[in-house]
Design a protein around this motif. Structure first.
Motif, PDB file in Angstrom:
ATOM      1  N   ASN A  55       0.892  -1.183  -0.067  1.00 32.28           N
ATOM      2  CA  ASN A  55       0.060   0.062   0.144  1.00 32.28           C
ATOM      3  C   ASN A  55       0.847   1.188  -0.013  1.00 32.28           C
ATOM      4  O   ASN A  55       0.626   2.397  -0.847  1.00 32.28           O
ATOM      5  CB  ASN A  55      -0.748  -0.090   1.123  1.00 32.28           C
ATOM      6  N   VAL A  56       1.878   1.190   0.949  1.00 32.32           N
ATOM      7  CA  VAL A  56       2.708   2.417   0.793  1.00 32.32           C
ATOM      8  C   VAL A  56       3.646   2.848  -0.258  1.00 32.32           C
ATOM      9  O   VAL A  56       3.616   3.778  -0.906  1.00 32.32           O
ATOM     10  CB  VAL A  56       3.626   2.421   2.255  1.00 32.32           C
ATOM     11  N   ALA A  57       4.167   1.608  -0.646  1.00 28.78           N
ATOM     12  CA  ALA A  57       5.020   1.803  -2.035  1.00 28.78           C
ATOM     13  C   ALA A  57       4.128   2.156  -3.226  1.00 28.78           C
ATOM     14  O   ALA A  57       4.747   2.802  -3.882  1.00 28.78           O
ATOM     15  CB  ALA A  57       5.550   0.414  -2.310  1.00 28.78           C
ATOM     16  N   ARG A  58       2.890   1.742  -3.504  1.00 24.49           N
ATOM     17  CA  ARG A  58       2.320   2.177  -4.534  1.00 24.49           C
ATOM     18  C   ARG A  58       1.700   3.573  -4.287  1.00 24.49           C
ATOM     19  O   ARG A  58       1.064   4.210  -5.492  1.00 24.49           O
ATOM     20  CB  ARG A  58       0.946   0.829  -4.580  1.00 24.49           C
ATOM     21  N   SER A  59       1.384   3.908  -3.264  1.00 23.95           N
ATOM     22  CA  SER A  59       0.732   5.155  -2.861  1.00 23.95           C
ATOM     23  C   SER A  59       1.940   6.417  -3.074  1.00 23.95           C
ATOM     24  O   SER A  59       1.658   7.511  -3.452  1.00 23.95           O
ATOM     25  CB  SER A  59       0.292   5.233  -1.335  1.00 23.95           C
ATOM     26  N   LYS A  63       9.324   7.428  -3.719  1.00 23.88           N
ATOM     27  CA  LYS A  63       9.968   7.336  -2.481  1.00 23.88           C
ATOM     28  C   LYS A  63      11.099   6.101  -2.578  1.00 23.88           C
ATOM     29  O   LYS A  63      10.341   4.998  -3.318  1.00 23.88           O
ATOM     30  CB  LYS A  63       9.154   7.142  -1.237  1.00 23.88           C
ATOM     31  N   ARG A  64      12.177   6.158  -2.205  1.00 22.03           N
ATOM     32  CA  ARG A  64      13.141   5.029  -2.204  1.00 22.03           C
ATOM     33  C   ARG A  64      12.659   3.872  -1.244  1.00 22.03           C
ATOM     34  O   ARG A  64      11.886   3.985  -0.212  1.00 22.03           O
ATOM     35  CB  ARG A  64      14.292   5.356  -2.128  1.00 22.03           C
ATOM     36  N   TYR A  65      13.194   2.659  -1.547  1.00 22.75           N
ATOM     37  CA  TYR A  65      13.141   1.619  -0.572  1.00 22.75           C
ATOM     38  C   TYR A  65      13.179   1.792   0.781  1.00 22.75           C
ATOM     39  O   TYR A  65      12.372   1.674   1.861  1.00 22.75           O
ATOM     40  CB  TYR A  65      14.175   0.452  -1.079  1.00 22.75           C
ATOM     41  N   GLY A  66      14.291   2.700   1.313  1.00 20.26           N
ATOM     42  CA  GLY A  66      14.481   2.800   2.729  1.00 20.26           C
ATOM     43  C   GLY A  66      13.509   3.809   3.244  1.00 20.26           C
ATOM     44  O   GLY A  66      12.838   3.688   4.551  1.00 20.26           O
ATOM     45  N   ILE A  68      10.224   3.979   2.328  1.00 18.18           N
ATOM     46  CA  ILE A  68       9.278   3.384   2.364  1.00 18.18           C
ATOM     47  C   ILE A  68       9.185   2.396   3.654  1.00 18.18           C
ATOM     48  O   ILE A  68       8.058   2.236   4.725  1.00 18.18           O
ATOM     49  CB  ILE A  68       8.927   2.069   1.067  1.00 18.18           C
ATOM     50  N   HIS A  69      10.323   1.760   3.931  1.00 19.14           N
ATOM     51  CA  HIS A  69      10.279   0.853   5.042  1.00 19.14           C
ATOM     52  C   HIS A  69      10.143   1.712   6.534  1.00 19.14           C
ATOM     53  O   HIS A  69       9.878   1.228   7.714  1.00 19.14           O
ATOM     54  CB  HIS A  69      11.425   0.005   5.009  1.00 19.14           C
ATOM     55  N   ALA A  70      10.821   2.937   6.561  1.00 25.24           N
ATOM     56  CA  ALA A  70      10.711   3.968   7.590  1.00 25.24           C
ATOM     57  C   ALA A  70       9.452   4.402   7.801  1.00 25.24           C
ATOM     58  O   ALA A  70       8.875   4.435   9.112  1.00 25.24           O
ATOM     59  CB  ALA A  70      11.682   5.269   7.174  1.00 25.24           C
ATOM     60  N   ILE A  71       8.643   4.640   6.745  1.00 16.18           N
ATOM     61  CA  ILE A  71       7.104   4.955   6.937  1.00 16.18           C
ATOM     62  C   ILE A  71       6.375   3.840   7.464  1.00 16.18           C
ATOM     63  O   ILE A  71       5.596   3.745   8.329  1.00 16.18           O
ATOM     64  CB  ILE A  71       6.385   5.388   5.754  1.00 16.18           C
ATOM     65  N   VAL A  72       6.636   2.663   7.251  1.00 18.68           N
ATOM     66  CA  VAL A  72       5.926   1.433   7.520  1.00 18.68           C
ATOM     67  C   VAL A  72       6.449   0.999   8.876  1.00 18.68           C
ATOM     68  O   VAL A  72       5.368   0.717   9.834  1.00 18.68           O
ATOM     69  CB  VAL A  72       6.371   0.208   6.611  1.00 18.68           C
ATOM     70  N   LYS A  73       7.604   1.088   9.342  1.00 19.67           N
ATOM     71  CA  LYS A  73       8.086   1.099  10.743  1.00 19.67           C
ATOM     72  C   LYS A  73       7.246   1.908  11.667  1.00 19.67           C
ATOM     73  O   LYS A  73       6.879   1.561  12.748  1.00 19.67           O
ATOM     74  CB  LYS A  73       9.503   0.914  10.925  1.00 19.67           C
ATOM     75  N   ILE A 275      -2.740  12.906   4.205  1.00 20.29           N
ATOM     76  CA  ILE A 275      -1.794  11.415   4.367  1.00 20.29           C
ATOM     77  C   ILE A 275      -0.548  11.936   3.964  1.00 20.29           C
ATOM     78  O   ILE A 275       0.252  11.508   4.684  1.00 20.29           O
ATOM     79  CB  ILE A 275      -2.455  10.535   3.523  1.00 20.29           C
ATOM     80  N   ARG A 276      -0.446  12.765   3.059  1.00 19.51           N
ATOM     81  CA  ARG A 276       0.852  12.968   2.612  1.00 19.51           C
ATOM     82  C   ARG A 276       2.045  13.963   3.733  1.00 19.51           C
ATOM     83  O   ARG A 276       2.919  13.988   3.683  1.00 19.51           O
ATOM     84  CB  ARG A 276       1.057  13.958   1.305  1.00 19.51           C
TER      85      ARG A 276
END
Length: 291
Positions: A55-59, A63-66, A68-73, A275-276
Motif C-alpha cells: 500500500n505504501v509503495a504504490r501510494s 520514494k526509495r526503498y529505505g 518506504i520501510h521507514a514509513i511502515v515501521k 496523508i501526505r
C-alpha cells in the motif's frame, strides 16, 4: 433474559472490567506494553506487513526503498501507541484528554449550525481518530458518530461505551438519513469515516487516491446533498506522542449546490493532503484497494 444474552453480558462486563483496570496504569506503562506489541507485530509475526508495504509503495512511487520501510515501521509503532491511548481513555479524566488535543476552527461548525444546517464532518483513518470522542465536551451541539457495528457483539458494545463516554452518540449508517431528515431532529454534527473500501462499486464514485484508481463510498455525498447540509473535513495530525491537532477545514457550505461527485473529489483531495503531511498516520493495514 435467556442464557445467550446472559453469557453476552458476562463477556462484555468481563472485557470492560479488564480494560478499565488496565487503563488505570500510568500511560508510560501502557506505552511500554505498546512497544512490546510493536516488536511482536512488526518483527515476529509481521501482521499484514506485506499489505502495508504494498500500500505504501504504490501510494508513494517516488520514494526509495529505505523511505518506504521507514514509513511502515513508524506506522506500526504509532498504531500500537493508539491502542494504549484508547485503553487509557476508558478512565482518564476529561481535563487530561483535553490537554492532549488541540481543536482549531470549531467556530466554523457553530456558524453552520446557527444558520440551521446540519454539518457532515468527514475524516479519514488518520492519527488516533478515536480521540474525537472528547469533541462533544468542546461543543454545545449534538454530535453523532456514524459507524458500522462490529461483528463481535462484545467488542462492539465495548467500543460504543468508550466512544460515548463524553456525550458522543453512535448511530448505525442505515439509520442516519431517517434521523437527519426527521422534522423533529435539531441541527447536529455527523462524523463520517469515508475512506474505507465500499462493498458496492459505483463508476461515478471512482477517483484517484494516492496514485491509484479508488472506489469511494457514495453515501456521504448523497446524504449531504439530500439533507442540504454543510460539509467540513477534520484534518488530524500528531503533534507529538499522545498529542494531536484537529483542524476543521471547510469543504462546502451548501451541499445541494454541488455537482455530482464534487464533494467526494474535494474530500479525496483533503484526505490526500492529510496523508501526505503525515504518511505514517494513515491506516495502512486496511486492504483499501482489494477490489
Amino acid at each position: 433474559m435467556n442464557l445467550k444474552q446472559t453469557l453476552r453480558n458476562v463477556a462484555y462486563w468481563g472485557v470492560y472490567g479488564i480494560t478499565y483496570v488496565v487503563s488505570l496504569l500510568p500511560i508510560a506503562w501502557l506505552y511500554a506494553m505498546a512497544s512490546f506489541t510493536f516488536f511482536f507485530a512488526y518483527y515476529l509475526i509481521g501482521y499484514r506487513k506485506t499489505t502495508v508495504i504494498q500500500n505504501v509503495a504504490r501510494s508513494f512511487p517516488d520514494k526509495r526503498y529505505g523511505e518506504i520501510h521507514a514509513i511502515v515501521k513508524k506506522f506500526y509503532a504509532c498504531f500500537c501507541d493508539y491502542f494504549a491511548e484508547i485503553i487509557k481513555g476508558a478512565s482518564a479524566p476529561i481535563d487530561l484528554l483535553e490537554r492532549k488535543i488541540i481543536f482549531e476552527n470549531l467556530e466554523l461548525i457553530d456558524r453552520y449550525i446557527n444558520c440551521g444546517r446540519n454539518v457532515i464532518a468527514c475524516l479519514g483513518h488518520c492519527g488516533n481518530w478515536e480521540m474525537l470522542n472528547v469533541m462533544p465536551h468542546k461543543m454545545r451541539h449534538e454530535i453523532y458518530a456514524v459507524y458500522k457495528p462490529l461483528r463481535s457483539a462484545t467488542i462492539n458494545r465495548l467500543m460504543v461505551k468508550l466512544r460515548s463516554r463524553f456525550g458522543m452518540k453512535l448511530m448505525p449508517g442505515r439509520a442516519v438519513i431517517r434521523h437527519m431528515l426527521s422534522k423533529d431532529a435539531r441541527p447536529a454534527v455527523y462524523l463520517f469515516l469515508a475512506d474505507q473500501c465500499p462493498h458496492i462499486r459505483e463508476e461515478n464514485y471512482r477517483f484517484t487516491l494516492l496514485n491509484q484508481e479508488t472506489y469511494v463510498f457514495s453515501g456521504m455525498e448523497k446524504l449531504a446533498r439530500a439533507g442540504r447540509t454543510a460539509v467540513i473535513y477534520l484534518h488530524i495530525t500528531q503533534l507529538s506522542k499522545g498529542n494531536y491537532k484537529i483542524v476543521c477545514v471547510p469543504l462546502c457550505a451548501k451541499a445541494e449546490a454541488m455537482g455530482d461527485g464534487e464533494i467526494t473529489q474535494k474530500y479525496i483531495d483533503l484526505l490526500t493532503e492529510n496523508i501526505r503531511e503525515e504518511p505514517y498516520g494513515w491506516l495502512w493495514t486496511h486492504k483499501r484497494w482489494k477490489r
